[in-house]
Design a protein around this motif. Structure first.
Motif, short mmCIF file in Angstrom:
data_model
loop_
_atom_site.label_atom_id
_atom_site.label_comp_id
_atom_site.label_asym_id
_atom_site.label_seq_id
_atom_site.Cartn_x
_atom_site.Cartn_y
_atom_site.Cartn_z
N ALA A 71 0.86 -1.18 0.00
CA ALA A 71 0.00 0.00 0.00
C ALA A 71 0.90 1.24 0.00
N ARG A 72 0.90 2.05 1.08
CA ARG A 72 1.73 3.26 1.14
C ARG A 72 2.85 3.13 2.16
N SER A 73 3.23 1.88 2.46
CA SER A 73 4.27 1.62 3.45
C SER A 73 5.35 0.71 2.86
N LEU A 74 6.51 0.74 3.51
CA LEU A 74 7.58 -0.18 3.18
C LEU A 74 7.61 -1.28 4.23
N VAL A 75 7.67 -2.52 3.78
CA VAL A 75 7.83 -3.68 4.66
C VAL A 75 9.21 -4.25 4.33
N TRP A 76 10.00 -4.53 5.37
CA TRP A 76 11.39 -4.95 5.16
C TRP A 76 11.54 -6.44 5.39
N HIS A 77 12.23 -7.08 4.42
CA HIS A 77 12.44 -8.52 4.46
C HIS A 77 13.93 -8.83 4.39
N CYS A 78 14.35 -9.89 5.07
CA CYS A 78 15.72 -10.40 4.92
C CYS A 78 15.88 -10.90 3.49
N TRP A 79 17.08 -10.71 2.96
CA TRP A 79 17.33 -11.16 1.60
C TRP A 79 18.82 -11.47 1.44
N GLN A 82 10.72 -10.35 -6.91
CA GLN A 82 9.65 -10.20 -7.89
C GLN A 82 9.45 -8.72 -8.16
N LYS A 83 8.94 -8.42 -9.34
CA LYS A 83 8.69 -7.03 -9.71
C LYS A 83 7.47 -6.54 -8.95
N GLY A 84 7.66 -5.44 -8.21
CA GLY A 84 6.58 -4.87 -7.43
C GLY A 84 5.73 -3.90 -8.23
N SER A 85 4.80 -3.25 -7.56
CA SER A 85 3.84 -2.38 -8.23
C SER A 85 4.49 -1.17 -8.90
N TYR A 86 5.69 -0.78 -8.49
CA TYR A 86 6.39 0.35 -9.13
C TYR A 86 7.45 -0.10 -10.11
N ASN A 125 6.57 -13.99 1.31
CA ASN A 125 6.87 -14.96 2.38
C ASN A 125 8.33 -14.91 2.87
N ALA A 126 9.13 -13.98 2.37
CA ALA A 126 10.51 -13.83 2.87
C ALA A 126 10.45 -13.36 4.33
#
Length: 185
Positions: free
Chosen positions: A75-83, A90-94, A102-103
């Protein structure tokens, strides 16, 4: 010059850079970044996947002494994942590559350093982003307000003074292909 005009001007200049020059400048920036004391003390670092001629941090991701986090737009937030390199993106909405849903998540209290993509920064620590406000909204949250954050920009995008809005959150420093600079708190 207002933010929209300045953003357009700097993005046009960035767009005109050859891919070889972006790679060279990215390598120099990554070398400088690793001399930053804050870098050497950090275990968990939030970064980004390079997009549209941004400085590329991917040469740093191979370091196994760091835990890397990448953002996913929700939505309008950033969610942070380990990588880690080799894990799926994957290509996101932008159109930006981001971790899969699921990361594993990274909690704010685990983060030691945030490397923030920017169009431009000034020497007061203010950042000109892409206009979406994702990072400023995040930095205003109590759980994210105290983590050190360094703007990642080309040296030509380090300007004397940016227009500042009430919601703009300053950075603690900036790193370019010419070196890094920390700002007074």
């Amino acid at each position: 010059m207002n933010k929209t005009q300045l953003r357009r001007q700097i993005l046009e200049r960035r767009k005109a850079l050859s891919s070889n020059l972006v790679r060279e400048k990215s390598n120099r920036l990554c070398a400088h970044l690793q001399t930053l004391p804050l870098w050497t003390e950090s275990k968990t670092i939030l970064a980004y996947q390079s997009f549209r001629q941004e400085l590329d941090l991917s040469s740093l991701f191979v370091r196994d002494d760091k835990i890397w986090g990448l953002p996913r737009c929700d939505a309008r937030s950033l969610v942070w994942h380990c990588w880690k390199p080799g894990e799926p993106l994957q290509k996101g909405s932008y159109g930006i590559f981001e971790p899969t849903l699921n990361a594993p998540l990274i909690k704010p209290q685990e983060v030691n350093l945030i490397l923030v993509p920017a169009v431009a920064c000034d020497r007061a620590g203010y950042r000109l982003g892409y206009g979406g406000g994702f990072y400023d909204r995040m930095f205003q949250l109590p759980e994210w307000s105290s983590q050190p954050r360094i703007g990642i920009i080309f040296n030509f995008a380090l300007v004397r003074k940016l227009p500042v809005e009430d919601w703009d959150c300053p950075l603690q420093g900036v790193c370019t292909e010419e070196g890094w600079e920390m700002f007074d708190a």
